[in-house]
Each structure stands twice: as structure tokens, then as C-alpha cells.
Scaffold this active site. Sequence first.
Site, PDB file in Angstrom:
ATOM      1  N   ASP A 218      38.357  35.813 -23.633  1.00  0.00           N
ATOM      2  CA  ASP A 218      39.256  35.657 -24.773  1.00  0.00           C
ATOM      3  C   ASP A 218      38.931  34.281 -25.362  1.00  0.00           C
ATOM      4  OD1 ASP A 218      41.165  35.848 -26.724  1.00  0.00           O
ATOM      5  OD2 ASP A 218      42.811  36.384 -25.378  1.00  0.00           O
TER       6      ASP A 218
HETATM    7  C1  BGC Z   1      43.691  36.617 -28.809  1.00  0.00           C
HETATM    8  C2  BGC Z   1      42.734  37.797 -28.880  1.00  0.00           C
HETATM    9  C3  BGC Z   1      41.920  37.703 -30.146  1.00  0.00           C
HETATM   10  C4  BGC Z   1      41.194  36.382 -30.174  1.00  0.00           C
HETATM   11  C5  BGC Z   1      40.366  36.179 -31.425  1.00  0.00           C
HETATM   12  C6  BGC Z   1      42.985  35.300 -29.002  1.00  0.00           C
HETATM   13  O1  BGC Z   1      43.880  34.256 -29.107  1.00  0.00           O
HETATM   14  O2  BGC Z   1      44.361  36.630 -27.584  1.00  0.00           O
HETATM   15  O3  BGC Z   1      43.446  39.002 -28.840  1.00  0.00           O
HETATM   16  O4  BGC Z   1      41.026  38.787 -30.215  1.00  0.00           O
HETATM   17  O5  BGC Z   1      42.150  35.333 -30.138  1.00  0.00           O
HETATM   18  O6  BGC Z   1      41.195  36.031 -32.532  1.00  0.00           O
END
Ligand code: BGC
Length: 760
Positions: A218
Site C-alpha cells: 500500500d
Molecule cells: C490506500 C489505498 C490506495 C492507495 C493509493 C492508500 O492510502 O489505502 O487503498 O489504493 O492509497 O491511493
Amino acid sequence: MTLEEKAAYASGQAFWTTEPVERLDIPSIWLADGPHGLRRTNSPEGMGMGGSRPATCFPTAAGLAASWNTDLVERVGAALGREAQAQDVQVVLGPGANIKRSPLGGRNFEYFSEDPLLSGRMAAAHIRGVQSEGVGASLKHYVANNQEYHRMSTSAEVDERTLREIYLRSFRIPVQRADPWTVMVAYNRVNGTFATEHDSLLHVLDEEWGHSGIAISDWGAVQDRVAATRAGLDLEMPGKDAHDQQLVEAVQSGALSASTLDRRVRETLEMVLRADRLHRPDVEFSDAMRERHHDLAREAAAESFVLLKNEDDLLPLDASADRQVAIIGAFAKTPRYQGAGSSRVNPTQVSTVYDALAETLGSEQITYAPGYPLNEEDGDADSLRADAVETARAADVALVFAGLPPASETEGSDRTTLQMPDSHTRLIEAVAEAQPSTGAVLSNGSAVAMPWRSAPKSILETWLAGQAGGRAKADVLLGRTNPSGKLSSTFPKQLSDTPAYLNFPGGDREVRYGERFFVGYRYYDEKNIEPLYPFGHGLSYTTFEVSDLSLDADSAHSSEGVTARVQVTNTGDRRGQEVVQLYLHDPESWLRRPPQALRDFQKVALAPGEAQTVQFALQEMDFAAWDPRRDRWTVESGAYEVRVGTSSRDLPLRETVTIEGPSADQGPVLDQHSTISQWLQDPEGRQVIRPLLQKMQAAMGGGEEGGQPGMQEIFGTLPLSTLASFSGGMITEAMIEQMVQRVRSAHEAPEATPEDPQEK
Ligand code: BGC
């Protein structure tokens, strides 16, 4: 590639792109959010919260799951894939398969269900759809990321069985059924270790489940780059130069083997080259595609709505020309149709239910009052409510559009209450008092409490319905579409009834999953708590009957499985769809089990009077439970009750089947601490200890039957080890040790250990 190139390749180039290697003609690919619409930012740098290219905003996962229609979700996935092709995006970040542990979870709107089977199947369908267009999906957030509170540091303290049966299973199903190109590894820690560094969780994904794609972090989830690479993380997003340098040094010093880094880089390269090969530069986000996808968003939204209550058949609306319809609530003109955070889509258009109703009914037949303020400048709630009451009184029927305010459903923070704002609930009550024909239409991405539930005649749950939600609402309210959604999570009466109430969201470093696998309906069933609306509930404008449940066998070996058939009939006078649900109940088992668990479901469309036979194939996995002592899935032999109906609390059809599981799966694992009764219950154990017990009993002056009453009760509860003290030297510690060895080798014989059942 040089070591430096490999290290750089194992992390992103910019915020949304992978590192190209121009010298070797290796392109860079683009990853964009997800999950219910594309958030293709204008620049590859930065989070891009400020702006992204227009894209279709579909209903969020909470709504899609309530359709219980995997084909529909697959079509939505394919539409996302096409838009990604058109926007030169190679991986769409979603779906989210985290389980809704508490209704307060801030991102519940982005997740499917409290049940791993429903969640897992929806995620699989979403992935199949996206990937059918030659674009990768990213199944997220692996795993136990079930809250927003301290999501980047908290440790989910969860036992192995609960992880396997609930939280991991929701990922295992889509991995085994749809093989996502990427799995996104969560921010949080699991039992103390950051998910990105968790070798056993990453091992489960790759080795046990056979995931052929890559594990990506993530955004910003990597703490220790070297540990993450060693554990199995392939790609860090976004990139960090300092981390690349750490990888180089670790390989140079021997702290990380060069072959491990090679393997990670090779897997990412394979994915990138595949994405590049499948890219179709000719796909355009044309006006025609926009319209088609808007129509699909409308269909998906209408199919996700759940009719919770409908007294006196208030819905569909009687919209004869002489009937005045009062449209109450600011959401009718300013809809809430998505949540906040990384999933926020810039929609191509937004339809409102006010416009959609006006279009069909004509503006003379409708009146409107906002009823509550959205902003301070909208005026005070009391006078807006008073106006709305008068508007409703003057009409023949009133519809109140209410729900949760935007700030309450967002990535980054959880809700603190199940209640809707006072200004909304008091409006519903006041309007319903003035106008007996009042229906409530709710917009919220997760369960709300409804102390006002008896006031309106009907309640339609419309979730966060996406950009075409307004039209979809008009379709259902006017009866053009017959509602067929079912709750994919329990609606509780009050917060203190919820499974994680005592342990959510935990402290700033740790959250204990004390309710274990009693998540969602498993908990309400076990505790006999009446929910507000149960898992699987949802009404229709027609009626259905399920009947004639039959099983193709009374008994079967677990490896053969059993087929259940049931008839479903549309007994009303409208075309409609029903979701037939099958749950299994295990009346007697060694491992404690929830009272029942969803094991299959099917959605059927039927014309009035039409009947259809629905077939469910129950397989080994459906009977399995995770046995923490054996450290694998096991199937206990015995009777299982098959329950079929149309909600978790309406399962009128029941049949029993006797299943024979693998012999190595039966009863507890025996050791010196197991009781004599446990040894006697186990076929191998009985053979091992019986001769000794007989000798002992004879020495103590009794035959098997002739001993003093209660012998079995007294000795049965003693651990085997105590025999060494109680047998007067007849049984020694060495003999006990030998018995344990003998029974263990009988149980662990290679031919006796069954293979893990697969997801069907
Ligand atoms: C979120 C993800 C997301 C990623 C990119 C993160 O903070 O938890 O779900 O895909 O950011 O935006």
C-alpha cells in the site's frame, strides 16, 4: 540489469508509475485507484487528491455486494478495465476484500461484506472483469486492515483460526478463483509484524494459494525495505531512493541474497511486460462509452438497493397523474453517491433523483423541500424541517432522502456512532407524522441504527449509489426496476450489540480481535441478538417461495461433496429476482463453530408464476474448519444441516447429510495433556491406551464393567500424564512418551494427511 537497476526497479518511479529501464526497452506502467471508478490523476507525481480525469463512478463495493450478482460485478469490472485501457492505466487498485468487522469502519463503503464467502466471490468477479480487458487488478488490503484508526501502525491481534476462516478467506477465494495480477499489502501490523514484512502471510499468498502475480505495498506501507523484500514483497509504492540504496547495500553485504531480489524483480517484470503487451492504444473513452458505462452504473445501482421495509405496498409509488409527490431532503438534489479518500472519482456526470423523478412525473406533480441544511448557509434545521412538514402534508405521498453526511465516511477515520444526524432522523419522524404515506430513502455506505424505523411506511437502502444513482432511485421508486438487493452486512439495533463493540478500534498500537470468528451474523446468531435487519434480508415488489429442498445423498465422503436442489417460484404478479441462500449448520463438533455460515447463493430472475430449480454443489471446503493444532483445514465427520431460504434469519428449508471427513481430521490432536476420554474417543488413541487401562483397572480390582461407578467420569477427565502418578508405577513417563509417539505417527502418516481443499 545491474544491481542498482534491480533495486530501483523494485519500487515505483513516481507516485503512480513503475520504473522504466530505457536501456533495456522496459516500459513504465501506470497504477491508478480504484475500486469503483478510475482515479487517473493528471500528473504521475503526488497523491492527486485535487483532480483526476473524468471517469464513471459506479456504486461503491457496499452497494455492489448487496446485489449478490457476481455477473453484474464482473461487468462493472470489465467497464473499469476498458476505461483503464482508454486512459493508459495498466493496473486498477481494487477491489478491497477487507471484512467489515465493525459497522463503524471508515472505509466500509469500499468493502463488500462481513462474510468471507460473499466478499471473496464479489472480489473474484470484480477481478475477472477488470482483467478480461487486459488490465491488472490489485486485490487490497492484505490483510486485517479492518479499521482506519491508527491504520498505519496498529497491530491486529488475531488468532490463526480467525484469520484463516474470516479475514484471509476473503482473499483466498479471489486469489484462487481469479488470480489478480497484484495484491496490495496493508499498512497495519498483524500479530506484531508489519504486513509488508510478514513472511508467513506472504508465504500463504504465494506458496499455499499459488498466487502468480506480485505483492505490492500500500502507498507508503514499507518500513523496513530489506525485511519486506526478504519476506516476499515484490514492489514498493511509491518509490523511495533511500530504500533502493538499502537494498543495494543489503545485497552487497550478503544480508539479502541476490537471488531473492532477482526473483522479486523478475515477477514484476513479467507483470509489466504482460501489461504492456495487452495495452490497446486504440481504446478511446468516447462519448458512446461514457453513455454505456453511465447506463451500466444505473443498472448496477438499482440492483444494489435493498428494500428493507414496505408497509401497505407504499412502493412502487402510485404515480397516477392526480397524485402529488413531495420530495424531501437536500440529498435529492445534492446526492451523496461516493465516499471520501483515495477512491474518490471525478464523475463524467451526476444524475439526481429530483431530476429523474421530475422527468417522468413532470414538474407539476412534484414539490420539494430541502428539510435539513447541508452547509451553514442553508439555514437552520428547525425551520427547514417545519417547511418540509408543510410540503409533505400538502402532498399525497412524501419521500424523505436522508442518510450519513459526507464527512462520516472516509478513508483515514472511523465513525464513532451508528446514528444518522439528528436533523435527518427528526425530519423523517416529523414528515411521517404529518404525512402517513411517507417513505425513507437512505444514502450511506455502512449500517446505521434506525430508532425511527416505525415512522415511515417504507425504507429503501440505496448505499453510495454512484453517479447514476439518481436515475436508479427513480427506477426503483417508480417500479421500472423491481428491487432485488439483500443486505451484505447485518444492520444492528445499537452499537453495543455489535461483535467488536468491546474491542474496536483498540488502542493506538494494538487492536484485539476478541470476538474471534464470530463476525457479523455469526455473532448475532451465536448470542441470540435480534438485529435491526439481518444479513441477507431484502424485500421485492413481488413474492417468492422456496420449496422442495432435496440432497442427492444422505451421506457422502467429504471429497465427493453433495448436491442440494431447491425450487424457487415467483408467486407474485411482477417480474423479479430472488437470492436463494444456503447456510450450513454443524450440530455437533469438536471445534467450536458458529451456528451457521453462508456456503452458497444464487440469484434467479423469474416472471410471475415462473419456477426454477436451483442447484448448489457443496464441496469439501464448505464443510471445513481451520484446526489450529493441526495447522490446516479439517473436515469433521458427522451430521451437517443444510439450511436454505432468503435471508440468514429466514431459512425454512432444512435437510441433514452425514459427511465422512478424512480419518486424520477427527477429534483433538492427542498428547500427554489430552484426557483419557479424548484418547478413548480417538480410534488410534483407543488402540494405544486400552490395553494399559484394562491392566490398571484389573489391578485396582475391577473389570471394565465391574469397577466402582463413576470410574469413567473420574479417570476420563484426567490428562494421560497423570497415569504415571496414579498407576502405582505400572505406567511410567517413558511409556506415556511412547504412546504419544505411536499415536502421532499413526496420525501423521503421509498418506493420512489430506490435501488442503481448494476454493470452488
Ligand atoms: C490506500 C489505498 C490506495 C492507495 C493509493 C492508500 O492510502 O489505502 O487503498 O489504493 O492509497 O491511493
